[in-house]
Scaffold this motif. Structure first.
Motif, PDB file in Angstrom:
ATOM      1  N   GLU A   1       1.015   4.653  -5.375  1.00  0.00           N
ATOM      2  CA  GLU A   1       0.233   5.873  -5.187  1.00  0.00           C
ATOM      3  C   GLU A   1       0.087   6.233  -3.718  1.00  0.00           C
ATOM      4  O   GLU A   1       0.255   7.396  -3.324  1.00  0.00           O
ATOM      5  N   PHE A   2      -0.219   5.245  -2.877  1.00  0.00           N
ATOM      6  CA  PHE A   2      -0.479   5.528  -1.467  1.00  0.00           C
ATOM      7  C   PHE A   2       0.678   5.177  -0.528  1.00  0.00           C
ATOM      8  O   PHE A   2       0.768   5.748   0.557  1.00  0.00           O
TER       9      PHE A   2
ATOM     10  N   ASN B   1      -0.809  10.459   5.846  1.00  0.00           N
ATOM     11  CA  ASN B   1      -2.158  10.575   5.284  1.00  0.00           C
ATOM     12  C   ASN B   1      -2.434   9.502   4.244  1.00  0.00           C
ATOM     13  O   ASN B   1      -3.493   8.856   4.251  1.00  0.00           O
ATOM     14  N   ASN B   2      -1.474   9.310   3.345  1.00  0.00           N
ATOM     15  CA  ASN B   2      -1.655   8.336   2.268  1.00  0.00           C
ATOM     16  C   ASN B   2      -1.739   6.911   2.810  1.00  0.00           C
ATOM     17  O   ASN B   2      -2.562   6.109   2.355  1.00  0.00           O
TER      18      ASN B   2
ATOM     19  N   ASN C   1       2.288  13.912   4.697  1.00  0.00           N
ATOM     20  CA  ASN C   1       1.618  13.408   3.497  1.00  0.00           C
ATOM     21  C   ASN C   1       1.712  11.887   3.415  1.00  0.00           C
ATOM     22  O   ASN C   1       0.746  11.215   3.016  1.00  0.00           O
TER      23      ASN C   1
ATOM     24  N   ALA D   1      -5.071   6.395   4.462  1.00  0.00           N
ATOM     25  CA  ALA D   1      -6.116   6.255   3.449  1.00  0.00           C
ATOM     26  C   ALA D   1      -6.090   4.859   2.833  1.00  0.00           C
ATOM     27  O   ALA D   1      -7.136   4.251   2.592  1.00  0.00           O
ATOM     28  N   PHE D   2      -4.884   4.346   2.610  1.00  0.00           N
ATOM     29  CA  PHE D   2      -4.745   3.003   2.048  1.00  0.00           C
ATOM     30  C   PHE D   2      -5.307   1.947   2.995  1.00  0.00           C
ATOM     31  O   PHE D   2      -6.050   1.062   2.592  1.00  0.00           O
TER      32      PHE D   2
END
Length: 211
Positions: A70-71, A186-187, A183, A190-191
């Motif tokens: 997902e990340f 960003n991911n 993107n 966030a992870f």
């Protein structure tokens, strides 16, 4: 006629055997050199995104593997390198995949410190269009340098290219590549922000085991 065919077959088989042996010998004698060059290349990239003066450990030897599609954009394990000073973790270098590049996956690596400051980003592999999307390579453009020293705030709007209302420049004639790249950053940020403590507390398992 049968003898000629048999002889030619034996000659071809012998030639193939010699070629196979030669290739195997070359691989055997150059394998260590190739591995050494790969490690030096990795160390050079890591030094660019987490400068050596910020840590006193060997990043390539202080590494864990993580999986999070997902990340991080992949269901395969990706390496995370832990930078330490006086045995205290101060930053992370993490690989991630942008699965939605114009021509496929873009593999990146980024460095981020404990204050969620993005220390640097580099492109590891890609298949983007020469002259357009390949500006994600430092040797083609300084575009990736624009991410250095940016702060990530999990409570704020994520980074975006200007076409999507953000502040990050896109390339003339190419928006898909920089959008996918941003993107992925960003991911990954966030992870790291959500899992920093568990990453720091995970036992090293992709360093010296590769020796």
């Amino acid at each position: 006629m049968f003898n000629i065919i048999t002889r030619n077959g034996l000659i071809l088989a012998l030639f193939a055997l010699c070629c196979t042996g030669l290739v195997a010998s070359v691989n055997f004698f150059t394998e260590d050199r190739i591995i050494d060059q790969q490690r030096k290349q990795l160390a050079g990239i890591l030094e660019q995104i987490i400068p050596n003066h910020l840590h006193d450990n060997e990043l390539t030897e202080d590494c864990i593997l993580v999986t999070n599609q997902e990340f991080l954009g992949s269901d395969e394990a990706l390496p995370v390198y832990i930078a330490k000073m006086n045995n205290e973790p101060i930053a992370i270098a993490i690989e991630a995949i942008a699965p939605d590049g114009y021509n496929g996956d873009i593999k990146i690596i980024l460095g981020v410190n404990n204050d969620n400051e993005l220390l640097g980003v580099r492109t590891l592999t890609h298949q983007e269009t020469p002259g357009l999307g390949d500006k994600i390579e430092l040797r083609k453009s300084d575009w990736v340098l624009g991410f250095s020293n940016l702060l990530y705030d999990p409570n704020s709007k994520p980074m975006a290219v200007k076409k999507d209302g953000g502040d990050i420049d896109q390339f003339t004639g190419a928006t898909i590549t920089p959008r996918a790249y941003v993107n992925a950053i960003n991911n990954a940020l966030a992870f790291v922000s959500a899992n920093r403590e568990s990453l720091y507390n995970t036992v090293n398992h992709c360093g010296r085991e590769n020796d």
